[in-house]
Design a protein around this motif. Sequence first.
Motif, short mmCIF file in Angstrom:
data_model
loop_
_atom_site.label_atom_id
_atom_site.label_comp_id
_atom_site.label_asym_id
_atom_site.label_seq_id
_atom_site.Cartn_x
_atom_site.Cartn_y
_atom_site.Cartn_z
N ALA A 18 13.28 -16.45 10.15
CA ALA A 18 12.95 -15.05 10.46
C ALA A 18 12.87 -14.95 11.97
O ALA A 18 12.02 -15.58 12.60
N GLY A 19 13.78 -14.21 12.54
CA GLY A 19 13.86 -14.09 14.00
C GLY A 19 12.74 -13.27 14.60
O GLY A 19 11.84 -12.78 13.92
N ALA A 20 12.82 -13.09 15.91
CA ALA A 20 11.80 -12.36 16.65
C ALA A 20 11.81 -10.86 16.30
O ALA A 20 10.77 -10.22 16.29
N ARG A 21 13.01 -10.34 16.03
CA ARG A 21 13.14 -8.91 15.71
C ARG A 21 13.77 -8.75 14.34
O ARG A 21 14.74 -9.44 14.01
N ALA A 22 13.27 -7.81 13.59
CA ALA A 22 13.82 -7.53 12.26
C ALA A 22 15.11 -6.73 12.38
O ALA A 22 15.26 -5.91 13.29
N ASP A 23 16.02 -6.95 11.45
CA ASP A 23 17.24 -6.16 11.35
C ASP A 23 16.84 -4.79 10.79
O ASP A 23 16.45 -4.68 9.62
N GLN A 24 16.93 -3.78 11.61
CA GLN A 24 16.44 -2.45 11.21
C GLN A 24 17.21 -1.89 10.01
O GLN A 24 16.62 -1.22 9.17
N ASP A 25 18.51 -2.15 9.92
CA ASP A 25 19.27 -1.69 8.75
C ASP A 25 18.76 -2.35 7.48
O ASP A 25 18.62 -1.72 6.44
N ALA A 26 18.47 -3.65 7.56
CA ALA A 26 17.98 -4.38 6.39
C ALA A 26 16.58 -3.94 6.01
O ALA A 26 16.20 -4.02 4.84
N MET A 27 15.80 -3.46 6.96
CA MET A 27 14.41 -3.10 6.71
C MET A 27 14.24 -1.64 6.25
O MET A 27 13.14 -1.24 5.90
N ARG A 28 15.32 -0.88 6.20
CA ARG A 28 15.17 0.55 5.92
C ARG A 28 14.56 0.85 4.55
O ARG A 28 13.95 1.90 4.37
N ASN A 29 14.69 -0.04 3.58
CA ASN A 29 14.14 0.20 2.25
C ASN A 29 12.85 -0.57 1.98
O ASN A 29 12.35 -0.55 0.86
N THR A 59 31.89 -5.70 -4.02
CA THR A 59 32.02 -5.94 -5.46
C THR A 59 31.61 -7.35 -5.89
O THR A 59 31.42 -7.59 -7.07
N CYS A 60 31.47 -8.28 -4.96
CA CYS A 60 31.19 -9.68 -5.34
C CYS A 60 29.72 -9.93 -5.63
O CYS A 60 29.38 -10.93 -6.26
N SER A 61 28.84 -9.05 -5.17
CA SER A 61 27.40 -9.25 -5.37
C SER A 61 26.67 -7.94 -5.11
O SER A 61 27.14 -7.12 -4.31
N THR A 62 25.53 -7.78 -5.73
CA THR A 62 24.73 -6.58 -5.44
C THR A 62 24.19 -6.63 -4.01
O THR A 62 23.81 -5.61 -3.46
N TRP A 63 24.18 -7.82 -3.40
CA TRP A 63 23.69 -7.98 -2.02
C TRP A 63 24.80 -7.84 -0.99
O TRP A 63 24.53 -7.81 0.22
N ALA A 64 26.05 -7.78 -1.42
CA ALA A 64 27.17 -7.69 -0.48
C ALA A 64 27.20 -6.33 0.19
O ALA A 64 27.14 -5.30 -0.47
N GLN A 65 27.28 -6.33 1.50
CA GLN A 65 27.40 -5.09 2.26
C GLN A 65 28.87 -4.81 2.50
O GLN A 65 29.55 -5.59 3.16
N PRO A 66 29.38 -3.68 1.98
CA PRO A 66 30.77 -3.33 2.28
C PRO A 66 30.91 -3.18 3.80
O PRO A 66 30.04 -2.62 4.47
#
Length: 125
Positions: A18-29, A59-66
């Motif tokens: 876990a880095g120093a700053r959070a990925d804001q896109d990943a944290m939106r939910n 399509t390969c995973s529910t976690w895959a970001q298009p």
Amino acid sequence: MENRTRRTNYRGLVLIHAGARADQDAMRNVPADLAAVMPSRVVVAVTRITDAHPDCGGTCSTWAQPGASWHWRLADTVALATPVPASGAQGLWIPDPQLRRRVAHALPAHAAACLAPLLSPASTP
């Protein structure tokens, strides 16, 4: 699944940091009260990279970001019993022997027997 901008040919164990700053896109939910207590600058888990393939359009995973250039497939992920403080680095990096020992000691009992030897400094490629 890990969404990345670059390919990797590496297959094997990696530390999840876990880095120093959070990925804001990943944290939106993530609920605000949970986001406020998210750890930073620590190793939180050990996992294995088993594959990497170009974007599948989600399509390969529910976690895959298009739109992510590469999807890294992860397996055998084990959360540490206690996060281990670590500086980390950009991209894939080789943890020093002291960090590897601390991570091995933080493994939960069910994973320690099989993963701790792989984290020993002698197992570095």
